[in-house]
Design a protein around this motif. Structure first.
Motif, mmCIF file in Angstrom:
data_model
loop_
_atom_site.group_PDB
_atom_site.id
_atom_site.type_symbol
_atom_site.label_atom_id
_atom_site.label_comp_id
_atom_site.label_asym_id
_atom_site.label_seq_id
_atom_site.Cartn_x
_atom_site.Cartn_y
_atom_site.Cartn_z
ATOM 1 N N VAL A 73 43.874 -18.327 100.971
ATOM 2 C CA VAL A 73 42.977 -17.165 100.959
ATOM 3 C C VAL A 73 43.780 -15.897 100.716
ATOM 4 C CG1 VAL A 73 41.501 -15.750 102.452
ATOM 5 C CG2 VAL A 73 41.197 -18.223 102.389
ATOM 6 N N ARG A 74 44.933 -15.809 101.358
ATOM 7 C CA ARG A 74 45.775 -14.623 101.189
ATOM 8 C C ARG A 74 46.292 -14.519 99.750
ATOM 9 N NH1 ARG A 74 50.709 -12.699 105.035
ATOM 10 N NH2 ARG A 74 50.930 -10.680 104.043
ATOM 11 N N ARG A 75 46.692 -15.647 99.167
ATOM 12 C CA ARG A 75 47.139 -15.643 97.778
ATOM 13 C C ARG A 75 46.021 -15.194 96.843
ATOM 14 N NH1 ARG A 75 50.571 -21.254 97.301
ATOM 15 N NH2 ARG A 75 52.427 -20.493 98.376
ATOM 16 N N ALA A 76 44.827 -15.707 97.107
ATOM 17 C CA ALA A 76 43.691 -15.325 96.265
ATOM 18 C C ALA A 76 43.413 -13.823 96.393
ATOM 19 C CB ALA A 76 42.452 -16.131 96.654
ATOM 20 N N ALA A 77 43.493 -13.299 97.625
ATOM 21 C CA ALA A 77 43.257 -11.869 97.831
ATOM 22 C C ALA A 77 44.346 -11.040 97.144
ATOM 23 C CB ALA A 77 43.216 -11.552 99.325
ATOM 24 N N GLN A 88 46.120 -11.995 94.538
ATOM 25 C CA GLN A 88 45.895 -12.140 93.098
ATOM 26 C C GLN A 88 44.792 -11.181 92.635
ATOM 27 O OE1 GLN A 88 47.718 -14.089 91.085
ATOM 28 N NE2 GLN A 88 46.596 -13.403 89.295
ATOM 29 N N GLU A 89 43.737 -11.113 93.406
ATOM 30 C CA GLU A 89 42.629 -10.209 93.076
ATOM 31 C C GLU A 89 43.107 -8.755 93.108
ATOM 32 O OE1 GLU A 89 38.390 -8.953 95.089
ATOM 33 O OE2 GLU A 89 39.041 -11.042 95.281
ATOM 34 N N LYS A 134 44.243 -3.706 86.002
ATOM 35 C CA LYS A 134 43.147 -3.091 85.226
ATOM 36 C C LYS A 134 43.160 -1.570 85.393
ATOM 37 C CE LYS A 134 40.033 -7.019 85.215
ATOM 38 N NZ LYS A 134 38.773 -7.580 85.665
ATOM 39 N N GLN A 135 43.443 -1.122 86.625
ATOM 40 C CA GLN A 135 43.480 0.317 86.879
ATOM 41 C C GLN A 135 44.607 0.970 86.056
ATOM 42 O OE1 GLN A 135 44.003 1.306 90.992
ATOM 43 N NE2 GLN A 135 44.087 3.500 90.633
#
Length: 120
Positions: free
Chosen positions: A88-92, A94-95, A102-103
């Protein structure tokens, strides 16, 4: 020998002695039976105590085994929890990285610039 035989039948007191002997024999038999019953009762008590002790030890061993099994289950659950937390932490992360990328890409586009991408 003939004298004791004759004396036994002729004496009136000897009949009472025979009755006393028979009574003593009867009392001895009763005491022997009581003693045998007491020994039997004690053996039954010892046997039931051994069985009770065995059952208690069996229950204690069973509880120890269940405790160990539960401890292993908890350990596995914690391991899976740690793994899922990392995922979950990796996914967060990555997001978050994609959002920041993008910014920065938009900021560079506004300045009419771009990221360098090596083409191979």
């Amino acid at each position: 020998m003939s004298m004791t035989t004759a004396l036994r039948f002729e004496s009136g007191n000897l009949g009472q002695t025979l009755q006393k002997s028979l009574e003593r024999e009867h009392q001895r038999i009763l005491k022997d039976e009581q003693q045998a019953q007491r020994v039997k009762d004690i053996n039954l008590d010892v046997d039931s105590n051994l069985k009770a002790e065995w059952a208690e030890n069996l229950e204690e061993a069973s509880m120890k085994k269940m405790y160990k099994i539960n401890l292993d289950k908890i350990k596995h659950e914690l391991d899976y929890g740690k793994k899922s937390f990392v995922m979950v932490r990796r996914a967060a992360l990555q997001e978050l990285l994609e959002k920041e990328h993008k910014q920065y890409e938009m900021e560079l586009r506004n300045m009419e610039k771009a990221f360098y991408v090596k083409r191979t």
